[in-house]
Design a protein around this motif. Structure first.
Motif, PDB file in Angstrom:
ATOM      1  N   VAL A  51      14.736 124.856  13.203  1.00  9.54           N
ATOM      2  CA  VAL A  51      14.445 124.384  11.849  1.00  9.54           C
ATOM      3  C   VAL A  51      14.938 125.402  10.819  1.00  9.54           C
ATOM      4  CG1 VAL A  51      12.134 125.409  11.778  1.00  9.54           C
ATOM      5  CG2 VAL A  51      12.650 123.423  10.347  1.00  9.54           C
ATOM      6  N   LEU A  52      15.522 124.900   9.764  1.00 14.37           N
ATOM      7  CA  LEU A  52      16.049 125.757   8.698  1.00 14.37           C
ATOM      8  C   LEU A  52      14.979 125.972   7.626  1.00 14.37           C
ATOM      9  CD1 LEU A  52      19.716 124.550   8.098  1.00 14.37           C
ATOM     10  CD2 LEU A  52      18.981 126.933   8.216  1.00 14.37           C
ATOM     11  N   THR A  53      14.556 127.211   7.478  1.00  8.48           N
ATOM     12  CA  THR A  53      13.563 127.523   6.452  1.00  8.48           C
ATOM     13  C   THR A  53      14.021 128.655   5.532  1.00  8.48           C
ATOM     14  OG1 THR A  53      12.439 129.059   7.949  1.00  8.48           O
ATOM     15  CG2 THR A  53      11.642 126.789   7.916  1.00  8.48           C
TER      16      THR A  53
ATOM     17  N   LEU B 142       8.962 121.902  10.825  1.00  8.81           N
ATOM     18  CA  LEU B 142       9.778 121.218  11.825  1.00  8.81           C
ATOM     19  C   LEU B 142       9.202 119.844  12.154  1.00  8.81           C
ATOM     20  CD1 LEU B 142      11.996 121.253  14.109  1.00  8.81           C
ATOM     21  CD2 LEU B 142      10.230 122.248  15.585  1.00  8.81           C
ATOM     22  N   LYS B 143       7.919 119.788  12.435  1.00  6.97           N
ATOM     23  CA  LYS B 143       7.282 118.533  12.831  1.00  6.97           C
ATOM     24  C   LYS B 143       7.332 117.509  11.702  1.00  6.97           C
ATOM     25  CE  LYS B 143       2.814 118.547  13.483  1.00  6.97           C
ATOM     26  NZ  LYS B 143       1.462 118.679  14.073  1.00  6.97           N
ATOM     27  N   SER B 144       7.093 117.969  10.481  1.00  5.21           N
ATOM     28  CA  SER B 144       7.115 117.053   9.345  1.00  5.21           C
ATOM     29  C   SER B 144       8.508 116.496   9.090  1.00  5.21           C
ATOM     30  CB  SER B 144       6.600 117.770   8.087  1.00  5.21           C
ATOM     31  OG  SER B 144       6.691 116.934   6.956  1.00  5.21           O
ATOM     32  N   ARG B 145       9.513 117.351   9.184  1.00  3.85           N
ATOM     33  CA  ARG B 145      10.883 116.889   8.921  1.00  3.85           C
ATOM     34  C   ARG B 145      11.343 115.900  10.000  1.00  3.85           C
ATOM     35  NH1 ARG B 145      13.892 122.502   6.903  1.00  3.85           N
ATOM     36  NH2 ARG B 145      12.646 122.757   5.011  1.00  3.85           N
ATOM     37  N   ILE B 146      10.961 116.151  11.246  1.00  6.73           N
ATOM     38  CA  ILE B 146      11.319 115.220  12.312  1.00  6.73           C
ATOM     39  C   ILE B 146      10.566 113.903  12.128  1.00  6.73           C
ATOM     40  CG2 ILE B 146      11.089 114.797  14.790  1.00  6.73           C
ATOM     41  CD1 ILE B 146      11.831 117.699  15.259  1.00  6.73           C
ATOM     42  N   ALA B 147       9.299 113.978  11.751  1.00  7.94           N
ATOM     43  CA  ALA B 147       8.520 112.756  11.508  1.00  7.94           C
ATOM     44  C   ALA B 147       9.131 111.937  10.379  1.00  7.94           C
ATOM     45  CB  ALA B 147       7.073 113.119  11.184  1.00  7.94           C
ATOM     46  N   ARG B 148       9.541 112.609   9.320  1.00  4.62           N
ATOM     47  CA  ARG B 148      10.170 111.897   8.188  1.00  4.62           C
ATOM     48  C   ARG B 148      11.457 111.200   8.630  1.00  4.62           C
ATOM     49  NH1 ARG B 148      11.045 115.941   3.443  1.00  4.62           N
ATOM     50  NH2 ARG B 148      11.716 114.043   2.404  1.00  4.62           N
ATOM     51  N   ARG B 149      12.232 111.875   9.466  1.00 10.80           N
ATOM     52  CA  ARG B 149      13.494 111.292   9.906  1.00 10.80           C
ATOM     53  C   ARG B 149      13.257 110.091  10.821  1.00 10.80           C
ATOM     54  NH1 ARG B 149      18.717 113.211   8.933  1.00 10.80           N
ATOM     55  NH2 ARG B 149      20.188 111.755   9.870  1.00 10.80           N
TER      56      ARG B 149
ATOM     57  N   ILE C 151      14.178 113.109  20.996  1.00  9.31           N
ATOM     58  CA  ILE C 151      13.629 113.979  19.959  1.00  9.31           C
ATOM     59  C   ILE C 151      14.612 115.091  19.617  1.00  9.31           C
ATOM     60  CG2 ILE C 151      11.841 115.706  19.488  1.00  9.31           C
ATOM     61  CD1 ILE C 151      10.790 112.925  19.135  1.00  9.31           C
ATOM     62  N   THR C 152      15.289 115.618  20.627  1.00  8.97           N
ATOM     63  CA  THR C 152      16.267 116.681  20.393  1.00  8.97           C
ATOM     64  C   THR C 152      17.435 116.161  19.553  1.00  8.97           C
ATOM     65  OG1 THR C 152      15.668 117.670  22.523  1.00  8.97           O
ATOM     66  CG2 THR C 152      17.714 118.423  21.506  1.00  8.97           C
ATOM     67  N   LYS C 153      17.862 114.935  19.819  1.00  8.77           N
ATOM     68  CA  LYS C 153      18.937 114.341  19.024  1.00  8.77           C
ATOM     69  C   LYS C 153      18.492 114.136  17.581  1.00  8.77           C
ATOM     70  CE  LYS C 153      21.322 111.939  22.811  1.00  8.77           C
ATOM     71  NZ  LYS C 153      21.686 110.606  23.367  1.00  8.77           N
ATOM     72  N   VAL C 154      17.241 113.709  17.387  1.00 11.65           N
ATOM     73  CA  VAL C 154      16.718 113.567  16.027  1.00 11.65           C
ATOM     74  C   VAL C 154      16.696 114.929  15.336  1.00 11.65           C
ATOM     75  CG1 VAL C 154      14.720 112.948  14.619  1.00 11.65           C
ATOM     76  CG2 VAL C 154      15.346 111.526  16.572  1.00 11.65           C
ATOM     77  N   ALA C 155      16.240 115.955  16.067  1.00 14.41           N
ATOM     78  CA  ALA C 155      16.204 117.302  15.491  1.00 14.41           C
ATOM     79  C   ALA C 155      17.587 117.749  15.052  1.00 14.41           C
ATOM     80  CB  ALA C 155      15.622 118.284  16.506  1.00 14.41           C
ATOM     81  N   GLU C 156      18.583 117.468  15.870  1.00 12.97           N
ATOM     82  CA  GLU C 156      19.960 117.845  15.492  1.00 12.97           C
ATOM     83  C   GLU C 156      20.364 117.160  14.201  1.00 12.97           C
ATOM     84  OE1 GLU C 156      23.786 117.325  14.538  1.00 12.97           O
ATOM     85  OE2 GLU C 156      22.964 115.673  15.728  1.00 12.97           O
ATOM     86  N   ARG C 157      20.064 115.878  14.074  1.00  8.00           N
ATOM     87  CA  ARG C 157      20.444 115.156  12.849  1.00  8.00           C
ATOM     88  C   ARG C 157      19.706 115.703  11.633  1.00  8.00           C
ATOM     89  NH1 ARG C 157      20.148 110.836  16.604  1.00  8.00           N
ATOM     90  NH2 ARG C 157      18.162 110.015  15.813  1.00  8.00           N
TER      91      ARG C 157
ATOM     92  N   THR D 299      21.585 117.701   8.581  1.00  5.80           N
ATOM     93  CA  THR D 299      21.422 117.220   7.201  1.00  5.80           C
ATOM     94  C   THR D 299      20.907 118.333   6.302  1.00  5.80           C
ATOM     95  OG1 THR D 299      21.007 114.940   7.929  1.00  5.80           O
ATOM     96  CG2 THR D 299      20.228 115.550   5.738  1.00  5.80           C
ATOM     97  N   ASP D 300      19.908 119.084   6.793  1.00  5.36           N
ATOM     98  CA  ASP D 300      19.360 120.196   6.007  1.00  5.36           C
ATOM     99  C   ASP D 300      20.425 121.262   5.753  1.00  5.36           C
ATOM    100  OD1 ASP D 300      16.925 118.917   6.035  1.00  5.36           O
ATOM    101  OD2 ASP D 300      16.043 120.178   7.591  1.00  5.36           O
ATOM    102  N   LEU D 301      21.212 121.568   6.772  1.00  2.00           N
ATOM    103  CA  LEU D 301      22.255 122.579   6.627  1.00  2.00           C
ATOM    104  C   LEU D 301      23.269 122.151   5.569  1.00  2.00           C
ATOM    105  CD1 LEU D 301      23.801 125.138   7.538  1.00  2.00           C
ATOM    106  CD2 LEU D 301      24.874 123.736   9.323  1.00  2.00           C
ATOM    107  N   GLU D 302      23.719 120.930   5.654  1.00  3.51           N
ATOM    108  CA  GLU D 302      24.721 120.461   4.699  1.00  3.51           C
ATOM    109  C   GLU D 302      24.165 120.424   3.278  1.00  3.51           C
ATOM    110  OE1 GLU D 302      27.710 117.696   7.302  1.00  3.51           O
ATOM    111  OE2 GLU D 302      25.794 116.792   6.754  1.00  3.51           O
ATOM    112  N   TYR D 303      22.886 120.121   3.159  1.00  5.34           N
ATOM    113  CA  TYR D 303      22.275 120.109   1.821  1.00  5.34           C
ATOM    114  C   TYR D 303      22.204 121.521   1.247  1.00  5.34           C
ATOM    115  CZ  TYR D 303      19.072 118.897  -1.974  1.00  5.34           C
ATOM    116  OH  TYR D 303      18.498 118.713  -3.211  1.00  5.34           O
ATOM    117  N   LEU D 304      21.817 122.486   2.085  1.00  3.60           N
ATOM    118  CA  LEU D 304      21.771 123.871   1.618  1.00  3.60           C
ATOM    119  C   LEU D 304      23.166 124.380   1.268  1.00  3.60           C
ATOM    120  CD1 LEU D 304      19.167 125.520   4.038  1.00  3.60           C
ATOM    121  CD2 LEU D 304      18.862 124.942   1.627  1.00  3.60           C
TER     122      LEU D 304
END
Length: 311
Positions: free
Chosen positions: A33-35, A123-130, A146-152, A156-161
């Motif tokens: 997770v990117l924080t 991490l859990k909240s962002r995966i739940a939102r997705r 779940i791992t594939k969702v985490a990657e997406r 997305t977070d990386l590209e936004y940052l």
């Protein structure tokens, strides 16, 4: 810049990256997770090389999963630890919590988190939102899902940052994302079983002079055995890398992780320290002892509403 899970098993891939690009500015977090935020990313960018007046960045981001040599998803052997361990532990915990508590119960507003579990709660909240956004059924999801969702999510977070922190007029950069896969021996003491590392690619592109070009890594020609040996020697410091080559397909070669390197990198070499308990020992044992007085023992704890309670 590398963004991996905090798990020490991920350092195998980190070593590969650094053997080619040099030391990385890391933004590692639980589950990947990117924080770090925009300021954190900007700090890393300010360390980057400059060529012809432009900064150069390469962003690597990979959550991870283990699939051991017996095909058990989530299972990984760890040096000096009996029995099977797991990877990614944070994503396994996320999957179990979402199945038990439901997705909606874990969708929180951006910026909120548990002070005792900051990375995990984010991490859990962002995966739940997705999952809610993608209308997925968490009850039907496996660890692979779940791992594939985490990657997406993390991509997305990386590209936004990047969009907030990088000025494409002043920098050229590349982005490589995917999932790191540990295909290690189920028993690290069994020298007959190879331990392998893979990356399942997701996104790969370069941005040069503000123009984005997507790359299909599947079309990149396979490395020759000699190229693999050179890369292995750089990242694992193994001279006789050819001993750990195992045949893959007719057009490619698979490189086993040298066992000695793997065990050393993960602290798997047993070491003993001799202490002569029958004698007093060196004199410094006594004079290094001291006392400490904490002048701020009542300082607010991370989950304490200290100032709010004073009103």
């Amino acid at each position: 810049m590398s963004n991996l899970c905090r798990d020490e098993s991920c350092m195998i891939l980190e070593d590969k990256i650094e053997s080619v690009f040099g030391s990385c500015f890391s933004t590692h977090g639980l589950g990947g997770v990117l924080t770090c935020g925009v300021i954190g990313m900007g700090a890393g960018l300010s360390h980057s090389p400059v060529e012809n007046g432009k900064e150069r960045y390469v962003f690597f981001s990979f959550p991870h999963i283990a699939i051991d040599s017996e095909g058990k998803v989530g299972a990984i052997a760890r040096p000096n630890r009996p029995g099977a361990s797991a990877a990614c532990g944070a994503l396994i915990k996320t999957m179990l919590d979402l199945k038990e508590q439901g997705v909606d119960a874990n969708v929180s507003s951006p910026g909120s988190h548990d002070p005792l579990e900051p990375e995990y709660s984010i991490l859990k909240s962002r995966i739940a939102r997705r999952i809610k956004y993608e209308k997925g059924d968490v009850q039907e999801m496996t660890l692979v899902d779940i791992t594939k969702v985490a990657e997406r999510v993390i991509t997305t977070d990386l590209e936004y940052l990047i969009s907030k922190a990088v000025n494409p007029k002043n920098a050229d950069y590349a982005v490589v994302t995917g999932v790191q896969i540990h295909n290690w021996a189920s028993d690290l003491d069994d020298v007959r079983i190879p331990s392998m590392e893979f990356v399942a690619p997701a996104r790969a592109y370069v941005v040069v002079n503000g123009e984005k070009v997507d790359l299909d890594l599947q079309q990149v020609p396979a490395l020759s055995p000699r190229q693999l040996q050179l890369l292995a020697a750089q990242s694992t410091q193994v001279v006789e890398a050819s001993k750990s080559l195992t045949t893959g397909t007719p057009n490619s070669m698979l490189q086993e992780i040298p066992r000695d390197y793997l065990l050393n990198r993960l602290g798997g070499v047993n070491t003993t320290i001799h202490l002569d308990v029958e004698h007093q020992g060196p004199s410094w044992r006594e004079y290094i002892k001291t006392t400490f007085h904490d002048a701020h023992h009542n300082a607010p704890k991370m989950d304490e509403h200290f100032f709010e309670d004073k009103h």
